[in-house]
Design a protein around this motif. Sequence first.
Motif, PDB file in Angstrom:
ATOM      1  N   ASN A  61      81.674  29.543  52.404  1.00  0.00           N
ATOM      2  CA  ASN A  61      82.989  30.179  52.422  1.00  0.00           C
ATOM      3  C   ASN A  61      83.213  30.945  53.723  1.00  0.00           C
ATOM      4  N   LEU A  62      82.158  31.580  54.221  1.00  0.00           N
ATOM      5  CA  LEU A  62      82.250  32.242  55.519  1.00  0.00           C
ATOM      6  C   LEU A  62      82.484  31.221  56.627  1.00  0.00           C
ATOM      7  N   ALA A  63      81.831  30.067  56.528  1.00  0.00           N
ATOM      8  CA  ALA A  63      82.007  29.003  57.521  1.00  0.00           C
ATOM      9  C   ALA A  63      83.469  28.572  57.585  1.00  0.00           C
ATOM     10  N   THR A  67      86.210  29.401  60.638  1.00  0.00           N
ATOM     11  CA  THR A  67      86.779  28.218  61.290  1.00  0.00           C
ATOM     12  C   THR A  67      88.294  28.343  61.395  1.00  0.00           C
ATOM     13  N   GLY A  68      88.924  28.831  60.317  1.00  0.00           N
ATOM     14  CA  GLY A  68      90.370  29.025  60.345  1.00  0.00           C
ATOM     15  C   GLY A  68      90.791  30.025  61.404  1.00  0.00           C
ATOM     16  N   VAL A  69      90.048  31.131  61.505  1.00  0.00           N
ATOM     17  CA  VAL A  69      90.361  32.160  62.502  1.00  0.00           C
ATOM     18  C   VAL A  69      90.193  31.604  63.911  1.00  0.00           C
ATOM     19  N   MET A  70      89.077  30.914  64.151  1.00  0.00           N
ATOM     20  CA  MET A  70      88.814  30.353  65.472  1.00  0.00           C
ATOM     21  C   MET A  70      89.830  29.262  65.830  1.00  0.00           C
ATOM     22  N   LEU A  71      90.233  28.485  64.839  1.00  0.00           N
ATOM     23  CA  LEU A  71      91.192  27.411  65.098  1.00  0.00           C
ATOM     24  C   LEU A  71      92.568  27.976  65.420  1.00  0.00           C
ATOM     25  N   LEU A  72      92.901  29.098  64.813  1.00  0.00           N
ATOM     26  CA  LEU A  72      94.158  29.768  65.118  1.00  0.00           C
ATOM     27  C   LEU A  72      94.227  30.113  66.604  1.00  0.00           C
ATOM     28  N   LEU A  73      93.153  30.676  67.130  1.00  0.00           N
ATOM     29  CA  LEU A  73      93.090  31.011  68.551  1.00  0.00           C
ATOM     30  C   LEU A  73      93.098  29.751  69.418  1.00  0.00           C
ATOM     31  N   THR A  74      92.453  28.711  68.930  1.00  0.00           N
ATOM     32  CA  THR A  74      92.390  27.456  69.690  1.00  0.00           C
ATOM     33  C   THR A  74      93.765  26.820  69.820  1.00  0.00           C
ATOM     34  N   PHE A 103      95.916  28.989  58.753  1.00  0.00           N
ATOM     35  CA  PHE A 103      96.054  29.897  57.605  1.00  0.00           C
ATOM     36  C   PHE A 103      95.572  29.232  56.320  1.00  0.00           C
ATOM     37  N   THR A 104      95.926  27.959  56.114  1.00  0.00           N
ATOM     38  CA  THR A 104      95.498  27.266  54.894  1.00  0.00           C
ATOM     39  C   THR A 104      93.978  27.100  54.862  1.00  0.00           C
ATOM     40  N   ILE A 105      93.371  26.911  56.031  1.00  0.00           N
ATOM     41  CA  ILE A 105      91.912  26.807  56.088  1.00  0.00           C
ATOM     42  C   ILE A 105      91.278  28.131  55.661  1.00  0.00           C
ATOM     43  N   ILE A 106      91.805  29.237  56.195  1.00  0.00           N
ATOM     44  CA  ILE A 106      91.297  30.556  55.821  1.00  0.00           C
ATOM     45  C   ILE A 106      91.425  30.777  54.321  1.00  0.00           C
ATOM     46  N   MET A 107      92.587  30.438  53.781  1.00  0.00           N
ATOM     47  CA  MET A 107      92.841  30.652  52.355  1.00  0.00           C
ATOM     48  C   MET A 107      91.956  29.770  51.472  1.00  0.00           C
ATOM     49  N   SER A 108      91.596  28.569  51.949  1.00  0.00           N
ATOM     50  CA  SER A 108      90.719  27.708  51.154  1.00  0.00           C
ATOM     51  C   SER A 108      89.314  28.282  51.075  1.00  0.00           C
ATOM     52  N   GLY A 109      88.972  29.142  52.050  1.00  0.00           N
ATOM     53  CA  GLY A 109      87.688  29.842  51.995  1.00  0.00           C
ATOM     54  C   GLY A 109      87.761  31.102  51.164  1.00  0.00           C
ATOM     55  N   LEU A 125      96.763  21.215  51.512  1.00  0.00           N
ATOM     56  CA  LEU A 125      97.639  21.596  52.623  1.00  0.00           C
ATOM     57  C   LEU A 125      96.930  21.479  53.970  1.00  0.00           C
ATOM     58  N   ILE A 126      95.624  21.689  53.992  1.00  0.00           N
ATOM     59  CA  ILE A 126      94.871  21.535  55.243  1.00  0.00           C
ATOM     60  C   ILE A 126      95.084  20.136  55.809  1.00  0.00           C
ATOM     61  N   PHE A 127      94.830  19.130  54.975  1.00  0.00           N
ATOM     62  CA  PHE A 127      94.910  17.747  55.438  1.00  0.00           C
ATOM     63  C   PHE A 127      96.354  17.309  55.644  1.00  0.00           C
ATOM     64  N   ALA A 128      97.269  17.842  54.817  1.00  0.00           N
ATOM     65  CA  ALA A 128      98.686  17.489  54.959  1.00  0.00           C
ATOM     66  C   ALA A 128      99.258  18.033  56.267  1.00  0.00           C
ATOM     67  N   THR A 129      98.890  19.257  56.634  1.00  0.00           N
ATOM     68  CA  THR A 129      99.416  19.845  57.873  1.00  0.00           C
ATOM     69  C   THR A 129      98.712  19.301  59.112  1.00  0.00           C
TER      70      THR A 129
END
Length: 208
Positions: A61-63, A67-74, A103-109, A125-129
């Motif tokens: 879940n931390l992973a 990942t969501g936070v880092m991807l946001l910056l990316t 955001f959806t990645i973060i929420m899935s964790g 939503l991760i895969f849809a977006t």
Amino acid sequence: MAKEQSKWTLLVLPGLIGAILYCSLTYVSILHYPGFFNPFTEYLSRLGNSSLNPTGASYYNLAVIQTGVMLLLTYLGIFSSYKNTKHYRILLIATAIGMFNAFTIIMSGVFSEDIYELHFIFSLLIFATWIPVLFSMNYILFKQGVYEKGISYYGFVLGVLNIIFVLFLLLFGTDSGAIIEWISIFSFMTWALLVVLFIIWRFRTQPK
């Protein structure tokens, strides 16, 4: 100006860090999983289920969250790197969708598989977006240089794969298809790394 642009371009570096942390923490979570974790039958999300993986769920879940936070910056880094393109409006829309994707990645964790209904919605939503993000960003890459065009071909194929996976989930649910999830996630991560590494290479080699 070049120094300022280079500073913003460093935002892509979290993509590299996030990928390393995701793979490392996922591996640690698998080590804690009771029994053999089979990619052909087990969705990655099950690693974050505290009932199935009591001592390893927190690692996965931390992973996902980091990942969501880092991807946001990316996504912001990619935007800053290509904001001078004549396809600025497409890039802006792609970045906005990308930030929602992060955001959806973060929420899935945050809502792990322990809270199945919410987890399924955010995971879908991760895969849809990813679909509009991949097609729009790779369209922009395709219109750039030769190297970006090579990355874009891979990205377009990945976009089609995500369409297939989303349709599969909607039609057949999560009783099967785990290997498609694995391929989609790690293929997207590979695409993001290719974009990040190219941007870093370009800024290290371009005239100052």
